[in-house]
Design a protein around this motif. Structure first.
Motif, PDB file in Angstrom:
ATOM      1  N   GLY A  22       0.812  -1.213   0.000  1.00 13.84           N
ATOM      2  CA  GLY A  22       0.000   0.000   0.000  1.00 13.84           C
ATOM      3  C   GLY A  22       0.845   1.261   0.000  1.00 13.84           C
ATOM      4  N   THR A  23       2.084   1.143   0.467  1.00 13.77           N
ATOM      5  CA  THR A  23       2.989   2.295   0.550  1.00 13.77           C
ATOM      6  C   THR A  23       4.036   2.276  -0.563  1.00 13.77           C
ATOM      7  N   LYS A  24       4.574   1.082  -0.851  1.00 10.34           N
ATOM      8  CA  LYS A  24       5.589   0.968  -1.894  1.00 10.34           C
ATOM      9  C   LYS A  24       5.458  -0.387  -2.580  1.00 10.34           C
TER      10      LYS A  24
ATOM     11  N   VAL B 133       3.178  -7.053  11.407  1.00 12.57           N
ATOM     12  CA  VAL B 133       2.746  -5.999  12.324  1.00 12.57           C
ATOM     13  C   VAL B 133       3.477  -4.726  11.907  1.00 12.57           C
ATOM     14  N   GLY B 134       2.774  -3.909  11.145  1.00 15.33           N
ATOM     15  CA  GLY B 134       3.403  -2.693  10.630  1.00 15.33           C
ATOM     16  C   GLY B 134       2.389  -1.577  10.531  1.00 15.33           C
ATOM     17  N   THR B 135       2.199  -1.058   9.340  1.00 11.73           N
ATOM     18  CA  THR B 135       1.165  -0.039   9.139  1.00 11.73           C
ATOM     19  C   THR B 135      -0.204  -0.625   9.481  1.00 11.73           C
ATOM     20  N   GLY B 136      -0.377  -1.910   9.169  1.00 11.02           N
ATOM     21  CA  GLY B 136      -1.573  -2.642   9.575  1.00 11.02           C
ATOM     22  C   GLY B 136      -1.145  -3.954  10.184  1.00 11.02           C
TER      23      GLY B 136
ATOM     24  N   CYS C  11      -1.274  -2.064  15.724  1.00 15.96           N
ATOM     25  CA  CYS C  11      -0.434  -1.728  14.576  1.00 15.96           C
ATOM     26  C   CYS C  11       0.438  -0.516  14.924  1.00 15.96           C
ATOM     27  N   GLY C  12       1.413  -0.214  14.058  1.00 14.63           N
ATOM     28  CA  GLY C  12       2.315   0.921  14.293  1.00 14.63           C
ATOM     29  C   GLY C  12       1.568   2.229  14.527  1.00 14.63           C
ATOM     30  N   PRO C  13       0.656   2.597  13.637  1.00 13.42           N
ATOM     31  CA  PRO C  13      -0.112   3.836  13.852  1.00 13.42           C
ATOM     32  C   PRO C  13      -0.960   3.813  15.127  1.00 13.42           C
ATOM     33  N   ALA C  14      -1.435   2.649  15.571  1.00 13.90           N
ATOM     34  CA  ALA C  14      -2.186   2.592  16.834  1.00 13.90           C
ATOM     35  C   ALA C  14      -1.267   2.919  18.006  1.00 13.90           C
TER      36      ALA C  14
ATOM     37  N   PRO D 141       5.763   8.273  17.586  1.00 17.02           N
ATOM     38  CA  PRO D 141       5.931   7.152  16.642  1.00 17.02           C
ATOM     39  C   PRO D 141       6.584   5.968  17.336  1.00 17.02           C
ATOM     40  N   ALA D 142       6.146   4.751  16.955  1.00 17.39           N
ATOM     41  CA  ALA D 142       6.609   3.554  17.661  1.00 17.39           C
ATOM     42  C   ALA D 142       8.132   3.453  17.676  1.00 17.39           C
ATOM     43  N   GLU D 143       8.771   3.812  16.556  1.00 16.21           N
ATOM     44  CA  GLU D 143      10.225   3.642  16.500  1.00 16.21           C
ATOM     45  C   GLU D 143      10.970   4.595  17.423  1.00 16.21           C
ATOM     46  N   GLN D 144      10.249   5.571  17.991  1.00 10.13           N
ATOM     47  CA  GLN D 144      10.888   6.491  18.932  1.00 10.13           C
ATOM     48  C   GLN D 144      10.634   6.135  20.391  1.00 10.13           C
TER      49      GLN D 144
ATOM     50  N   ALA E  17       4.864   0.723  26.620  1.00  2.95           N
ATOM     51  CA  ALA E  17       4.200   0.419  25.346  1.00  2.95           C
ATOM     52  C   ALA E  17       4.505  -0.986  24.870  1.00  2.95           C
ATOM     53  N   TRP E  18       5.733  -1.444  25.099  1.00  7.22           N
ATOM     54  CA  TRP E  18       6.154  -2.699  24.502  1.00  7.22           C
ATOM     55  C   TRP E  18       5.549  -3.901  25.201  1.00  7.22           C
ATOM     56  N   GLU E  19       5.407  -3.843  26.532  1.00  7.40           N
ATOM     57  CA  GLU E  19       4.746  -4.951  27.225  1.00  7.40           C
ATOM     58  C   GLU E  19       3.266  -5.023  26.868  1.00  7.40           C
TER      59      GLU E  19
ATOM     60  N   GLY F 158       6.598 -10.665  10.907  1.00  8.62           N
ATOM     61  CA  GLY F 158       7.386  -9.624  10.249  1.00  8.62           C
ATOM     62  C   GLY F 158       6.802  -8.254  10.528  1.00  8.62           C
ATOM     63  N   GLY F 159       7.351  -7.251   9.828  1.00 14.12           N
ATOM     64  CA  GLY F 159       6.839  -5.888   9.973  1.00 14.12           C
ATOM     65  C   GLY F 159       7.696  -5.049  10.909  1.00 14.12           C
ATOM     66  N   GLY F 160       7.567  -3.750  10.762  1.00 12.73           N
ATOM     67  CA  GLY F 160       8.434  -2.815  11.469  1.00 12.73           C
ATOM     68  C   GLY F 160       8.369  -2.902  12.982  1.00 12.73           C
ATOM     69  N   VAL F 161       7.183  -3.136  13.536  1.00 10.51           N
ATOM     70  CA  VAL F 161       7.044  -3.138  15.002  1.00 10.51           C
ATOM     71  C   VAL F 161       7.878  -4.250  15.628  1.00 10.51           C
ATOM     72  N   MET F 162       7.922  -5.401  14.996  1.00 13.35           N
ATOM     73  CA  MET F 162       8.663  -6.534  15.566  1.00 13.35           C
ATOM     74  C   MET F 162      10.167  -6.443  15.333  1.00 13.35           C
ATOM     75  N   SER F 163      10.629  -5.396  14.677  1.00 12.68           N
ATOM     76  CA  SER F 163      12.074  -5.261  14.525  1.00 12.68           C
ATOM     77  C   SER F 163      12.709  -4.749  15.808  1.00 12.68           C
ATOM     78  N   GLN F 164      11.897  -4.352  16.764  1.00  9.20           N
ATOM     79  CA  GLN F 164      12.424  -3.959  18.086  1.00  9.20           C
ATOM     80  C   GLN F 164      12.975  -5.205  18.796  1.00  9.20           C
ATOM     81  N   PRO F 165      14.241  -5.182  19.197  1.00 10.77           N
ATOM     82  CA  PRO F 165      14.872  -6.411  19.738  1.00 10.77           C
ATOM     83  C   PRO F 165      14.199  -7.014  20.969  1.00 10.77           C
TER      84      PRO F 165
HETATM   85  N1  LIG Z   1      12.072  -0.015  14.058  1.00 13.16           N
HETATM   86  C1  LIG Z   1      10.780   0.189  14.346  1.00 13.16           C
HETATM   87  N2  LIG Z   1      10.360   0.128  15.611  1.00 13.16           N
HETATM   88  C2  LIG Z   1       9.076   0.314  15.919  1.00 13.16           C
HETATM   89  N3  LIG Z   1       8.118   0.559  15.015  1.00 13.16           N
HETATM   90  C3  LIG Z   1       8.467   0.624  13.728  1.00 13.16           C
HETATM   91  C4  LIG Z   1       9.814   0.447  13.324  1.00 13.16           C
HETATM   92  N4  LIG Z   1       9.845   0.535  11.967  1.00 13.16           N
HETATM   93  C5  LIG Z   1       8.608   0.805  11.570  1.00 13.16           C
HETATM   94  N5  LIG Z   1       7.761   0.847  12.632  1.00 13.16           N
HETATM   95  C6  LIG Z   1       6.336   1.112  12.600  1.00 13.16           C
HETATM   96  O1  LIG Z   1       5.720   0.218  11.725  1.00 13.16           O
HETATM   97  C7  LIG Z   1       4.864   0.913  10.825  1.00 13.16           C
HETATM   98  C8  LIG Z   1       5.363   0.687   9.427  1.00 13.16           C
HETATM   99  O2  LIG Z   1       5.327  -0.705   9.218  1.00 13.16           O
HETATM  100  P1  LIG Z   1       6.368  -1.441   8.267  1.00 13.16           P
HETATM  101  O3  LIG Z   1       6.200  -2.912   8.510  1.00 13.16           O
HETATM  102  O4  LIG Z   1       7.707  -0.871   8.442  1.00 13.16           O
HETATM  103  O5  LIG Z   1       5.846  -1.064   6.822  1.00 13.16           O
HETATM  104  P2  LIG Z   1       4.450  -1.432   6.105  1.00 13.16           P
HETATM  105  O6  LIG Z   1       3.463  -1.925   7.110  1.00 13.16           O
HETATM  106  O7  LIG Z   1       4.009  -0.139   5.504  1.00 13.16           O
HETATM  107  O8  LIG Z   1       4.826  -2.477   5.118  1.00 13.16           O
HETATM  108  C9  LIG Z   1       4.890   2.385  11.224  1.00 13.16           C
HETATM  109  O9  LIG Z   1       3.714   2.654  11.970  1.00 13.16           O
HETATM  110  C10 LIG Z   1       6.101   2.501  12.101  1.00 13.16           C
HETATM  111  O10 LIG Z   1       5.841   3.363  13.182  1.00 13.16           O
END
Ligand SMILES: Nc1ncnc2c1ncn2[C@@H]1O[C@H](COP(=O)(O)OP(=O)(O)O)[C@@H](O)[C@H]1O
Ligand SMILES: Nc1ncnc2c1ncn2[C@@H]1O[C@H](COP(=O)(O)OP(=O)(O)O)[C@@H](O)[C@H]1O
Ligand SMILES: [Zn+2]
Ligand SMILES: [Zn+2]
Lengths: 299, 299
Positions: free
Chosen positions: B13-15, B135-138, B188-191, B199-202, B209-211, B236-243
C-alpha cells in the motif's frame, strides 16, 4: 469377492458409538455404550467389530476425544495423551485396535472426523476451507484446508480462545480450569448450567442466556472468519440444538464483524455460512467411516 | 536455451518492490517505488519487467495489499477489491500484468506470499501448518496447510480479531474504523503512535508500550495456536524489529495459554515457534518469485 465394509468409532468422553457400513445410507450394524475404563471400552468396541462381518472389514476409523497425538513420527502416535479424564491419559487407541483387529486404523480428533463426514457426505462437500465446531459438554473445533484435516503442532483446540467479556453484563468468571473465561469456560453446556444454576436444556427459548451464548459464539465465528476465512462453519453439539440459536449466532457474527469482510455469504446469506451438521448427530461416526475408507487406501 | 527467470512483485500500500531472479541467492535486478495511482504504479512495474531479460521471464508472482479476489471462478479474480485506498478499489492487477507482459501471473495476499517465501526458502520449510503475521502499518496474516495457502471464502484477515482489553490498563479505544479495538486497531504501528503520542520507532525499549503491545500480540499467538495449531508462526513488519519484542511476545503467548497446550515447543522452546522471517524484509518479494515459479508450472 464380498464387498468391503468400513468400521467407524466415535470415541467420546461420555459414550462411544461404533458402526459398520459404507456410508449414510448403508449402515449394517451400530452400537453405543458408556465410556468407562480404557480396557472395558476398547474391549466392547473390539467385540462389536469381531461380531459383525469381520472378514469384510477393510479398515477402522476413530474420531476421539483428546488431546491426541496425530504425529505419525511420534512414539505416542494414535494415543489419547494428556486428558484429565481419570484412567485415560496415555491410552494407545490405535495400538489396541490394530493388535486386536489386524486392520488399518485411521485416527483423528472427534471434531476433525465429524468435519470429514460433513465434507464427504454433508454440509462441507463443496468447500475448500471448512470448520466444524461442537458446543456441548466442552467446545472444540476441527478444520480442513484443501481436503486435508488440520493437524500441525498438536491439533486445533478451538474451545480455548478468549472472547471479550463485559463483566457488567456477564460477571461469571468461567469454568475452564486453565483459563476461567475462555470460550469453553463461558459457553459450554456445563458453563451455562453453572452461570444460570439450571441445565441448559431447561432454559426457556426467550431466556437471556441464549443471547449471551450467541454473543460468545458469534465472536468465535468472527474470529474464525478472520483467521481462516472458511466457506462454511458447521456447528454441532447439544447447545446448538436449541431452535433459536442458529439465527442468533448468525446475527451476532455479523455484529462482531461489523461489515469488514465484504462477502455476500456473510452480509446477506449467513444461513449458507453457519449451519448445523447435515448428518445431524451421526456426523461423528459417519466421519469415522470416511476416515476408515482413507485408511484402507493407505492414507 | 537461456535459463528461465521469475518476476516477483511485493505490491504494498505504501511501496512496490519488483525483482527478477530465481531465488534468495540469485536476484538479477530489483527496484522499489512508491505506490501512487494504479496506472502509474502498474506502469512502473511493467516497464521494469520489459527492461530486464523479458525473453527469459517465465512468469510473474504478485503478493498484494488487499482485500483481494483469489477466487478463480470470480469475474474479479486477480483484483484488489474493496480497499479504502483512494483510486485502488477494483483494480485488476492480474489483468493488467497479463495483458502487458503475456506471461502467467500468480496472485495472492502479501502475507500469504511472504509465507510462501519462508516455506520455500526460510523459516517454514519443514512445516505442515505455518502462519505469517505482519505488524506494521496494519496487521495481517497468511496461513498454509499441507503446502496450500489458505484462501477459503475471501482470505484471512487476521488483524481484525478482537483481543481482550482491560480498560483500566489500556483506555485506548483503538483506531480500526470498523471495530475500534480489534488487534489492528490496538496494536499496529499507527495505533501505538496514537496511543502514546509518539511514533513507535521512537519509544525507548523499556517503555510500557512494549509490554502492552506484546500482551496483545501474545493473545493473537494463543488464538492462532488454538485455532490452527501452527508449527511455526513467523512475525514480520516494522514493530517486531524492536529487539525486545520477540522474547516479550513468546512469554505473553505462554501466559495466555497457561499451560493448556502441552507441547515442548510451546512450553520450553518458544524461540523455535514464534520467529522473525528468515528472509527478513525480502520475504515478500522472494515469496512472489516462488509464486511465479508455481504459476509457470500451471498452478
Ligand atoms: N524499528 C521500528 N520500531 C518500531 N516501530 C516501527 C519500526 N519501523 C517501523 N515501525 C512502525 O511500523 C509501521 C510501518 O510498518 P512497516 O512494517 O515498516 O511497513 P508497512 O506496514 O508499511 O509495510 C509504522 O507505523 C512505524 O511506526
Ligand atoms: N437440547 C439441548 N438444549 C440445550 N442444551 C443442551 C441440549 N442437549 C444437551 N445440552 C447441553 O449440552 C451438553 C451435552 O453436550 P452434547 O453435545 O449433547 O454431548 P457431548 O458434548 O457430551 O458429546 C450438556 O451440558 C447439556 O446441558
Ligand atoms: Zn480454556
Ligand atoms: Zn478491525
Amino acid at each position: 469377492m464380498a464387498e468391503r465394509l468400513y468400521g467407524g468409532i466415535e470415541a467420546g468422553g461420555t459414550k462411544w458409538v461404533c458402526a459398520i457400513g459404507t456410508g449414510p445410507d448403508d449402515i449394517r450394524a451400530e452400537i453405543r455404550f458408556p465410556t468407562t475404563t480404557p480396557a472395558e471400552t476398547l474391549g466392547q468396541a473390539i467385540a462389536f467389530f469381531r461380531a459383525h462381518q469381520p472378514a469384510q472389514l477393510a479398515a477402522i476409523g476413530v474420531g476421539s476425544f483428546g488431546p491426541v497425538d496425530l504425529n505419525r513420527a511420534s512414539p505416542r502416535y494414535g494415543s489419547i495423551t494428556t486428558t484429565p479424564k481419570p484412567g485415560w491419559a496415555n491410552t494407545d487407541v490405535v495400538g489396541a485396535l490394530t493388535q486386536a483387529l489386524g486392520r488399518p486404523v485411521g485416527f483423528d480428533t472427534d471434531v476433525n472426523v465429524a468435519l470429514l463426514g460433513e465434507w464427504r457426505w454433508g454440509a462441507a462437500r463443496d468447500c475448500d476451507v471448512a470448520v466444524y465446531i461442537t458446543v456441548g459438554t466442552g467446545i472444540g473445533g476441527g478444520a480442513m484446508v484443501g481436503g486435508r484435516l488440520v493437524h500441525g503442532l498438536i491439533h486445533p483446540e478451538m474451545g480455548h480462545i478468549r472472547p471479550v467479556r463485559d463483566p457488567a453484563r456477564d460477571p461469571f468468571p468461567g469454568i475452564c480450569p486453565y483459563h476461567g473465561d475462555c470460550l469453553e469456560g463461558l459457553a459450554c453446556g456445563p458453563a451455562m448450567k453453572a452461570r444460570w444454576q439450571t441445565p441448559a436444556e431447561q432454559l426457556p427459548p426467550d431466556h437471556p442466556a441464549w443471547e449471551l451464548e450467541a454473543d460468545y459464539l458469534g465472536q468465535a465465528m468472527a474470529t474464525l472468519l478472520c483467521m481462516l476465512s472458511p466457506e462454511r462453519i458447521i456447528i454441532g453439539g447439544g447447545v446448538m440444538s436449541q431452535p433459536q440459536m442458529f439465527p442468533l449466532v448468525r446475527e451476532a457474527t455479523q455484529r462482531w464483524l461489523n461489515g469488514y469482510l465484504q462477502h455476500p455469504r456473510i452480509l446477506a446469506n449467513p444461513e449458507d455460512l453457519i449451519v448445523p451438521p447435515a448428518l445431524g448427530a451421526r456426523a461423528g461416526v459417519l466421519g469415522a467411516i470416511a476416515l476408515a475408507m482413507a485408511a484402507a487406501e493407505g492414507y
